[in-house]
Scaffold this motif. Structure first.
Motif, PDB file in Angstrom:
ATOM      1  N   TRP A 143       0.461  -1.200  -0.308  1.00  0.00           N
ATOM      2  CA  TRP A 143      -0.205   0.237  -0.316  1.00  0.00           C
ATOM      3  C   TRP A 143       0.936   1.086  -0.203  1.00  0.00           C
ATOM      4  O   TRP A 143       0.798   2.604  -0.413  1.00  0.00           O
ATOM      5  CB  TRP A 143      -0.716   0.040   1.461  1.00  0.00           C
ATOM      6  CG  TRP A 143      -1.884  -0.537   1.045  1.00  0.00           C
ATOM      7  CD1 TRP A 143      -2.456  -2.285   1.458  1.00  0.00           C
ATOM      8  CD2 TRP A 143      -2.933  -0.677  -0.083  1.00  0.00           C
ATOM      9  NE1 TRP A 143      -3.525  -2.418   0.744  1.00  0.00           N
ATOM     10  CE2 TRP A 143      -3.927  -1.796   0.331  1.00  0.00           C
ATOM     11  CE3 TRP A 143      -3.838   0.452  -0.714  1.00  0.00           C
ATOM     12  CZ2 TRP A 143      -5.348  -2.066  -0.715  1.00  0.00           C
ATOM     13  CZ3 TRP A 143      -4.581  -0.161  -1.465  1.00  0.00           C
ATOM     14  CH2 TRP A 143      -5.685  -1.694  -1.308  1.00  0.00           C
ATOM     15  N   GLU A 144       2.123   1.337   0.864  1.00  0.00           N
ATOM     16  CA  GLU A 144       2.595   2.429   0.795  1.00  0.00           C
ATOM     17  C   GLU A 144       3.611   2.611  -0.727  1.00  0.00           C
ATOM     18  O   GLU A 144       3.682   4.308  -0.730  1.00  0.00           O
ATOM     19  CB  GLU A 144       3.581   2.450   1.569  1.00  0.00           C
ATOM     20  CG  GLU A 144       3.842   2.037   3.028  1.00  0.00           C
ATOM     21  CD  GLU A 144       4.472   1.665   4.195  1.00  0.00           C
ATOM     22  OE1 GLU A 144       4.394   2.756   5.336  1.00  0.00           O
ATOM     23  OE2 GLU A 144       5.504   1.907   3.950  1.00  0.00           O
ATOM     24  N   SER A 145       3.003   1.222  -0.767  1.00  0.00           N
ATOM     25  CA  SER A 145       3.905   2.178  -2.884  1.00  0.00           C
ATOM     26  C   SER A 145       3.265   2.596  -3.853  1.00  0.00           C
ATOM     27  O   SER A 145       3.334   3.841  -4.567  1.00  0.00           O
ATOM     28  CB  SER A 145       4.511   0.513  -3.216  1.00  0.00           C
ATOM     29  OG  SER A 145       3.155   0.146  -3.328  1.00  0.00           O
ATOM     30  N   PHE A 146       1.452   3.219  -3.124  1.00  0.00           N
ATOM     31  CA  PHE A 146       1.474   3.204  -3.874  1.00  0.00           C
ATOM     32  C   PHE A 146       1.106   4.895  -3.304  1.00  0.00           C
ATOM     33  O   PHE A 146       0.975   6.175  -4.165  1.00  0.00           O
ATOM     34  CB  PHE A 146       0.112   3.112  -3.912  1.00  0.00           C
ATOM     35  CG  PHE A 146      -1.185   1.804  -5.046  1.00  0.00           C
ATOM     36  CD1 PHE A 146      -0.907   1.648  -5.963  1.00  0.00           C
ATOM     37  CD2 PHE A 146      -0.320   0.768  -4.133  1.00  0.00           C
ATOM     38  CE1 PHE A 146      -0.596   0.791  -7.271  1.00  0.00           C
ATOM     39  CE2 PHE A 146      -0.953  -0.939  -5.138  1.00  0.00           C
ATOM     40  CZ  PHE A 146      -1.160  -0.422  -6.142  1.00  0.00           C
ATOM     41  N   TYR A 206      -8.614   6.885   1.867  1.00  0.00           N
ATOM     42  CA  TYR A 206      -9.254   6.926   0.292  1.00  0.00           C
ATOM     43  C   TYR A 206      -8.703   7.342  -0.674  1.00  0.00           C
ATOM     44  O   TYR A 206      -8.793   6.597  -2.206  1.00  0.00           O
ATOM     45  CB  TYR A 206     -10.603   7.844   0.716  1.00  0.00           C
ATOM     46  CG  TYR A 206     -11.385   8.205  -0.221  1.00  0.00           C
ATOM     47  CD1 TYR A 206     -12.484   7.513  -0.399  1.00  0.00           C
ATOM     48  CD2 TYR A 206     -11.165   9.272  -1.289  1.00  0.00           C
ATOM     49  CE1 TYR A 206     -13.331   6.927  -1.542  1.00  0.00           C
ATOM     50  CE2 TYR A 206     -12.002   9.567  -1.721  1.00  0.00           C
ATOM     51  CZ  TYR A 206     -12.892   8.991  -2.619  1.00  0.00           C
ATOM     52  OH  TYR A 206     -14.078   8.986  -3.586  1.00  0.00           O
ATOM     53  N   LEU A 207      -7.564   8.413  -0.968  1.00  0.00           N
ATOM     54  CA  LEU A 207      -7.575   8.521  -1.825  1.00  0.00           C
ATOM     55  C   LEU A 207      -6.604   7.573  -2.708  1.00  0.00           C
ATOM     56  O   LEU A 207      -5.963   7.443  -3.641  1.00  0.00           O
ATOM     57  CB  LEU A 207      -6.408  10.151  -1.627  1.00  0.00           C
ATOM     58  CG  LEU A 207      -6.629  10.939  -3.400  1.00  0.00           C
ATOM     59  CD1 LEU A 207      -7.516  11.359  -3.569  1.00  0.00           C
ATOM     60  CD2 LEU A 207      -5.581  12.278  -3.099  1.00  0.00           C
ATOM     61  N   VAL A 208      -5.210   6.843  -1.715  1.00  0.00           N
ATOM     62  CA  VAL A 208      -4.332   6.021  -1.922  1.00  0.00           C
ATOM     63  C   VAL A 208      -5.169   4.483  -2.433  1.00  0.00           C
ATOM     64  O   VAL A 208      -4.868   4.326  -3.642  1.00  0.00           O
ATOM     65  CB  VAL A 208      -3.343   5.768  -1.163  1.00  0.00           C
ATOM     66  CG1 VAL A 208      -3.183   4.533  -0.992  1.00  0.00           C
ATOM     67  CG2 VAL A 208      -2.916   6.516  -0.383  1.00  0.00           C
ATOM     68  N   HIS A 209      -6.183   4.435  -1.804  1.00  0.00           N
ATOM     69  CA  HIS A 209      -6.859   3.453  -2.082  1.00  0.00           C
ATOM     70  C   HIS A 209      -7.739   3.751  -3.495  1.00  0.00           C
ATOM     71  O   HIS A 209      -8.185   2.800  -5.037  1.00  0.00           O
ATOM     72  CB  HIS A 209      -7.975   2.874  -1.103  1.00  0.00           C
ATOM     73  CG  HIS A 209      -8.879   1.898  -1.298  1.00  0.00           C
ATOM     74  ND1 HIS A 209      -9.221   0.934  -0.484  1.00  0.00           N
ATOM     75  CD2 HIS A 209      -9.272   0.530  -2.682  1.00  0.00           C
ATOM     76  CE1 HIS A 209      -9.936  -0.360  -1.448  1.00  0.00           C
ATOM     77  NE2 HIS A 209     -10.227   0.135  -2.636  1.00  0.00           N
ATOM     78  N   VAL A 210      -7.764   4.470  -3.825  1.00  0.00           N
ATOM     79  CA  VAL A 210      -9.121   5.360  -5.270  1.00  0.00           C
ATOM     80  C   VAL A 210      -8.032   5.491  -6.196  1.00  0.00           C
ATOM     81  O   VAL A 210      -8.671   5.448  -7.295  1.00  0.00           O
ATOM     82  CB  VAL A 210      -9.897   6.338  -5.572  1.00  0.00           C
ATOM     83  CG1 VAL A 210     -11.176   5.701  -4.168  1.00  0.00           C
ATOM     84  CG2 VAL A 210      -9.395   7.714  -4.901  1.00  0.00           C
ATOM     85  N   TYR A 211      -7.209   5.770  -5.759  1.00  0.00           N
ATOM     86  CA  TYR A 211      -5.503   5.817  -6.905  1.00  0.00           C
ATOM     87  C   TYR A 211      -4.641   4.560  -7.431  1.00  0.00           C
ATOM     88  O   TYR A 211      -4.956   4.429  -8.628  1.00  0.00           O
ATOM     89  CB  TYR A 211      -4.380   6.940  -6.393  1.00  0.00           C
ATOM     90  CG  TYR A 211      -3.321   6.333  -6.602  1.00  0.00           C
ATOM     91  CD1 TYR A 211      -3.182   8.466  -7.775  1.00  0.00           C
ATOM     92  CD2 TYR A 211      -2.519   6.050  -6.680  1.00  0.00           C
ATOM     93  CE1 TYR A 211      -2.092   7.825  -8.561  1.00  0.00           C
ATOM     94  CE2 TYR A 211      -1.270   6.229  -7.361  1.00  0.00           C
ATOM     95  CZ  TYR A 211      -1.194   6.655  -7.833  1.00  0.00           C
ATOM     96  OH  TYR A 211       0.198   7.115  -9.181  1.00  0.00           O
TER      97      TYR A 211
END
Ligand code: 6R9
Length: 627
Positions: free
Chosen positions: A33-36, A269-274
């Motif tokens: 997840w951190e890489s995104f 949220y932003l990381v997830h939708v990105y």
């Protein structure tokens, strides 16, 4: 059913084609997840990726500082200044294009105007608007100054709008004079005024002139959008928001009478939708994404705004009804704007099959098709794959919810063999399961509760103003570590997931969640109605429709009155297809036994469990007469 392998041309250019993504995410969940997250812009990095010390409240990117508006706009200015961010088409065919630089200027101006009207970090800004560029600008302007937006679907009644504004404590409302729907002018400002009669907490109203219809402007309260922003500077500092500051609240129907305000975070949220826009929708720079959902639903928030814009893609936004002036309109739009990624709902897929001459449209730009909102039946999946995508486009059936913020279960288009009718497997970094009622893993083909066992960044922060409901609805059946989705599902022998539908009192109409309890509550408020029960019945186009059983003296008047009340209190979406007047409802232990009604109506089975079986039989007879 045979698996269908991703088309070769597609695989070659796909964003993700290394199957190791699954095992890597399993081995190092945090890195995954951190890489995104690192691809986005942070003012200050997070101190800790995940905090579960207050379960079932989960927090991601603890103490990270990020602004969603900055990531969707400013971040792209260097390389994409003149690239189209939003292409908008109105129902009458008029269109507008906003480049990233235009978007930057518009968002900046409105955010300054909002500040001047006294909106501060943490304040709630209501948006009651159809799919207009200004709706996206409003979302991003609120986000820019750290305010929380509360979008209210334009189709909702004034009463529904008032409830949402009151429950969330909206301070300023942005709305429009009117808009077009199936050729009719809808006077939205009038609806907003009515809502504001009921909820008096709004100090300022900003009105976009979209349709030019005559409206009342209340001195001192109402402001003309264009006039307001004209005086403002485009430059506007972004508020330094915390990753766990609420970005927005969005209302959804649950198994309780009142809609719930789901709160979403800024960073997670932003990381997830990105991330999901990148890996599931495979969005790239040159893509034009057409997500057919209304901005007022979570799908519009995540995949018309925050996902694609954080990636710097181009979004096609369409204002009107998909079947106006005829059912082929969607194909016209795809051809006209060279849409490459088409994300839609099964209802529209079923409707589109009525457009006889698909081949008269040039749909050759399409390279990926996605679906969300309700089960996409195998035959409809195949129709999309063969007739629309000409076997060149993977069709990704994506499962998720308002509560999850973004996609949870879906194929990765270049990697996962697709099974028509199945949502396939959870995305990397997310763990789901299917449990029987006792919390044991279900066997293949055994219907059970779909649960989520490993949290992910897009997951909600909570329910606004109702922490009890949050725990009660989602975390009481299997404990604080296992999230109950409310859906029934089963595995097949390959571990693919098949969604069967909601397990609670919520139905899915055209991909929109409607609460049966809410409908019943509204109808029971009518003096003439002694009791009532709403159930979902299969519908060829909408997936599910509502049948309403009412204990009252039958009269045409009352049927009309009921419809009017539902339309006024909830919205047209909740109108029943069928209203049946009965003398009594089947009951067990004094409670209305809705399963018995559903079985009698849908399966034509008379359940003996109800204490008053005769009543069930009568209902079945009535339905036969009505059919
Ligand atoms: C994004 C969205 C969520 C409910 C969900 C489920 C149903 C969503 C689905 C699906 C079958 C799919 N649902 N995607 N059912 N296949 N691919 O729709 O959010 O409005 O909150 O609805 O929709 O029942 O629980 P929301």
């Amino acid at each position: 059913m045979k698996s269908i392998y991703p088309p070769e041309d597609f695989v070659e250019k796909a964003n993700v084609k290394d199957p190791a993504i699954y095992s890597k995410a399993k081995e190092n969940w945090i890195d995954y997840w951190e890489s995104f997250a690192k691809e986005l812009h942070w003012f200050e990095p997070w101190e800790k990726f995940f905090d579960d010390s207050k379960a079932p409240y989960y927090r991601f990117f603890v103490n990270g500082k990020i602004n969603a508006s900055y990531n969707c706009v400013d971040r792209h200015l260097k390389e994409k200044r003149n690239k189209a961010a939003i292409i908008w088409e109105g129902e009458k065919g008029e269109n507008r294009v906003l480049t990233y630089f235009d978007l930057y200027r518009e968002v900046g101006k409105l955010s300054n105007a909002l500040r001047n009207l006294g909106v501060k970090k943490g304040d709630k800004v209501g948006i009651y608007m159809p799919n207009l560029p200004e709706a996206v600008i409003s979302m991003l302007a609120a986000a820019r100054i750290g305010a929380t937006h509360v979008f209210i679907f334009a189709g909702f009644s004034p009463k529904s709008a008032a409830f949402r504004m009151k429950d969330s404590g909206v301070k300023l409302l942005i709305t429009a004079d009117g808009y077009y729907r199936r050729g009719n002018l809808i006077n939205l400002k009038e609806k907003a005024d009515e809502a504001l009669e009921e909820y008096k907490g709004v100090e300022n109203v900003v009105v976009v002139r979209r349709a030019g219809n005559e409206i009342d402007m209340k001195e001192g309260r109402d402001h003309d959008y264009a006039e307001l922003v004209r005086k403002e500077k485009a430059k506007s500092e972004c508020e330094i928001t915390d990753a766990n500051d609420p970005l927005f609240i969005i209302y959804t129907s649950g198994s309780v009478a009142e809609p719930k305000g789901i709160i979403h975070s800024t960073g997670g949220y932003l990381v997830h939708v990105y991330a999901t826009s990148k890996i599931v929708l495979d969005l790239k720079d040159e893509d034009v994404l057409f997500c057919t959902a209304d901005l007022g639903w979570i799908t519009g928030h995540s995949y018309s705004v925050y996902g694609p814009l954080s990636l710097g893609a181009t979004v096609l936004l369409y204002e009107g009804a998909p079947d106006y002036p005829d059912i082929c309109r969607t194909f016209e739009l795809i051809e006209k704007y060279g849409v490459t990624v088409f994300y839609t709902v099964p209802t529209l897929v079923r409707m589109l099959q009525g457009c006889g001459n698909i081949d008269s449209f040039d749909l050759s730009t399409l390279r990926l098709i996605g679906s969300v909102g309700e089960p996409l039946e195998a035959e409809n999946w195949l129709w999309l794959y063969e007739e629309v995508g000409k076997k060149k486009c993977p069709v990704v059936d994506t499962w998720w919810q308002t509560e999850t913020g973004g996609i949870v279960i879906a194929p990765i288009p270049a990697l996962t063999p697709m099974k028509p009718g199945s949502v396939s497997k959870p995305l990397p970094g997310i763990e789901v399961d299917i449990y029987d009622s006792g919390g044991k893993k279900a066997k293949p083909y055994q219907l059970g509760h779909l649960v989520i066992k490993k949290m992910f960044p897009g997951f909600m922060l909570g329910i606004h103003g109702d922490p009890k409901a949050y725990v009660q609805l989602y975390w009481s059946k299997f404990g604080k570590r296992v999230y109950l989705t409310g859906d029934y599902a089963y595995y097949d022998e390959d571990g693919y997931i098949w969604i069967s539908g909601r397990a609670d009192d919520v139905i899915n109409i055209s991909g929109h969640r409607v609460s049966l309890v809410e409908i019943e509550k509204v109808v029971k408020e009518l003096r003439e109605v002694a009791d009532c029960a709403a159930i979902g019945v299969p519908d060829r186009i909408k997936g599910t429709a509502i049948a309403l059983f009412v204990v009252a003296e039958k009269s045409d008047d009352l049927a009309e009155k009921i419809k009017k009340k539902i339309e006024e209190d909830i919205g047209r979406i909740a109108l029943p297809r069928l209203i049946v007047f009965v003398k009594e409802l089947p009951k067990t232990a004094g409670k209305v036994f809705k399963r018995a009604i559903a079985d009698a109506v849908i399966k034509k089975e008379i359940s003996g469990i109800a204490s008053n079986v005769e009543v069930v039989k009568k209902i079945a007879e009535k339905i036969d007469k009505n059919a």
